[in-house]
Design a protein around this motif. Structure first.
Motif, PDB file in Angstrom:
ATOM      1  N   GLY A  66      30.718  91.200  84.155  1.00  0.00           N
ATOM      2  CA  GLY A  66      30.941  92.556  83.667  1.00  0.00           C
ATOM      3  C   GLY A  66      29.680  93.186  83.119  1.00  0.00           C
ATOM      4  N   GLY A  70      28.338  95.937  85.572  1.00  0.00           N
ATOM      5  CA  GLY A  70      28.602  97.198  84.889  1.00  0.00           C
ATOM      6  C   GLY A  70      27.345  97.808  84.298  1.00  0.00           C
ATOM      7  N   ILE A 106      32.002  99.362  80.262  1.00  0.00           N
ATOM      8  CA  ILE A 106      32.969  99.630  81.331  1.00  0.00           C
ATOM      9  C   ILE A 106      33.159  98.394  82.207  1.00  0.00           C
ATOM     10  CG2 ILE A 106      33.422 101.005  83.398  1.00  0.00           C
ATOM     11  CD1 ILE A 106      31.897 103.295  82.040  1.00  0.00           C
ATOM     12  N   VAL A 110      36.689  96.190  82.727  1.00  0.00           N
ATOM     13  CA  VAL A 110      37.285  95.916  84.033  1.00  0.00           C
ATOM     14  C   VAL A 110      37.471  94.418  84.249  1.00  0.00           C
ATOM     15  CG1 VAL A 110      36.924  96.053  86.532  1.00  0.00           C
ATOM     16  CG2 VAL A 110      36.395  98.029  85.085  1.00  0.00           C
ATOM     17  N   THR A 111      36.419  93.627  83.993  1.00  0.00           N
ATOM     18  CA  THR A 111      36.522  92.183  84.256  1.00  0.00           C
ATOM     19  C   THR A 111      37.473  91.486  83.289  1.00  0.00           C
ATOM     20  OG1 THR A 111      34.516  91.785  82.927  1.00  0.00           O
ATOM     21  CG2 THR A 111      34.245  92.015  85.322  1.00  0.00           C
ATOM     22  N   TRP A 113      40.075  92.913  81.898  1.00  0.00           N
ATOM     23  CA  TRP A 113      41.422  93.282  82.353  1.00  0.00           C
ATOM     24  C   TRP A 113      41.846  92.360  83.496  1.00  0.00           C
ATOM     25  CZ3 TRP A 113      43.188  95.133  87.116  1.00  0.00           C
ATOM     26  CH2 TRP A 113      44.521  95.554  87.130  1.00  0.00           C
ATOM     27  N   MET A 114      40.930  92.086  84.418  1.00  0.00           N
ATOM     28  CA  MET A 114      41.222  91.181  85.533  1.00  0.00           C
ATOM     29  C   MET A 114      41.523  89.783  85.004  1.00  0.00           C
ATOM     30  SD  MET A 114      38.199  92.499  88.106  1.00  0.00           S
ATOM     31  CE  MET A 114      38.452  91.177  89.282  1.00  0.00           C
TER      32      MET A 114
END
Length: 264
Positions: A66, A70, A106, A110-111, A113-114
Motif C-alpha cells: 500500500g 499508493g 489511499i 485499499v490494501t 480493506w482487502m
C-alpha cells in the motif's frame, strides 16, 4: 544573519557498485519494523483489532504494498501527472524518488480493506491499530527528506535557518525537521495517549479519526513554512497542494471521530 550550513550528507548510505542503498530506503525499512513492533505491543495489551501473530506476518506485506504503490501513484497523479505522457515507465522507477504521503494513505486504505475482507477482520479496527504506529514511519521519512536536502522551507532569518545545497544560498526553514517533530514525535505521543482512553478505543474508527485530524492540522500549519513545489506553486494563489490534500483528510477524520460505531 546567522545560518547553519547544510551538513555534507551523502544520500547513499551504502554503495556496493551496481547496488546502492539510500538512507531513504533505510528509513522506510526501520519505520516499518518499529511500527510493526509498536502495533504488536499495543494489540497484545489492548486487543484493538484482534490480530494473531499470523495476521501480523500477513498485514506487513499489505502495508508495504500500500505504501509503495499508493505513495508512488499519488506522487505521479498529484504532483507529476506529466510523467504519464512524457515517460510512462518513469512512473514505476521508485528508486528515482518521489513518494506522496496522501497517496500512501489511499494505498494503505485499499490494501487494508482487502486484508480485512480476505481474513474477516473489522476494517476500522485494523486502521485504528495502524494509526497508532504510523507516526513512526512519518518521523523517519521526514528525517530522510532532510538528509536528501529536499522539501525544504521558505527563506527565513531565524537562527536555525539552514542553507541547503542547490538553492539560492539563503537560510531556509528546516521544514523537514518541523514535520519530523510534529508528524512523528508529537503525533506518536498523542496516539499513545489516545489509545489508553477507553471511551475513544471502544468506538471503531475513532483512533483513526484522531490520527487524520492531527496529521492534517500539523501538515496544514507546517506547509506555511515550507517552500511549495516549484512546478505547482500555490493553488489559486492561496494554498499549497499539500494543504488542499489534507483538507479532505481532516473532514474524514472529524467524521470518524464524531460517529458512534460501537466496538463489538
Amino acid at each position: 544573519m546567522l545560518a547553519i550550513l547544510f551538513p555534507n550528507i551523502d544520500p547513499i548510505a551504502i554503495n556496493l557498485g551496481t547496488i546502492s542503498i539510500h538512507w531513504y530506503g533505510i528509513a522506510y525499512v526501520v519505520g516499518i519494523i518499529l511500527g510493526t513492533y509498536i502495533m504488536q505491543q499495543l494489540e497484545e495489551r489492548y486487543k484493538i483489532a484482534h490480530l494473531t501473530s499470523e495476521d501480523f506476518d500477513r498485514i506487513v506485506i499489505y502495508i508495504v504494498i500500500g505504501i509503495i504503490v499508493g505513495g508512488r501513484m499519488g506522487e505521479v497523479i498529484f504532483y507529476m501527472p506529466h510523467l504519464v505522457i512524457n515517460d510512462f515507465f518513469e512512473v514505476f522507477k521508485i528508486w528515482h524518488g518521489g513518494m506522496s504521503f496522501h497517496g500512501g494513505v489511499i494505498g494503505i486504505i485499499v490494501t487494508i480493506w482487502m486484508f480485512s475482507v480476505k481474513y474477516k477482520k473489522y476494517f476500522l479496527r485494523v486502521t485504528d491499530l495502524i494509526a497508532c504506529a504510523a507516526p513512526v514511519g512519518l518521523f523517519f521519512g521526514r528525517i530522510a527528506n532532510f538528509v536528501n536536502a529536499e522539501l525544504y522551507g521558505k527563506r527565513t532569518e531565524v537562527a536555525w535557518g539552514v542553507i541547503f545545497p542547490g538553492t539560492d544560498f539563503y537560510p531556509r526553514h528546516p521544514s523537514q525537521l518541523y514535520e519530523a517533530f510534529a508528524e512523528g514525535i508529537l503525533l506518536l505521543s498523542i496516539m499513545l495517549i489516545v489509545v489508553k482512553i477507553e471511551n475513544i478505543r471502544k468506538y471503531k474508527g475513532r483512533i483513526s479519526g484522531v490520527f487524520l485530524i492531527f496529521y492534517s492540522i500539523f501538515r496544514i500549519v507546517i506547509e506555511l513554512f515550507r517552500e511549495p513545489d516549484a512546478h505547482i506553486g500555490y493553488i489559486m494563489n492561496i494554498i499549497t497542494l499539500g494543504q488542499s490534500l489534507s483538507i479532505p483528510m481532516l473532514i474524514l477524520g472529524t467524521y470518524l471521530y464524531l460517529k458512534r460505531d460501537y466496538r463489538q
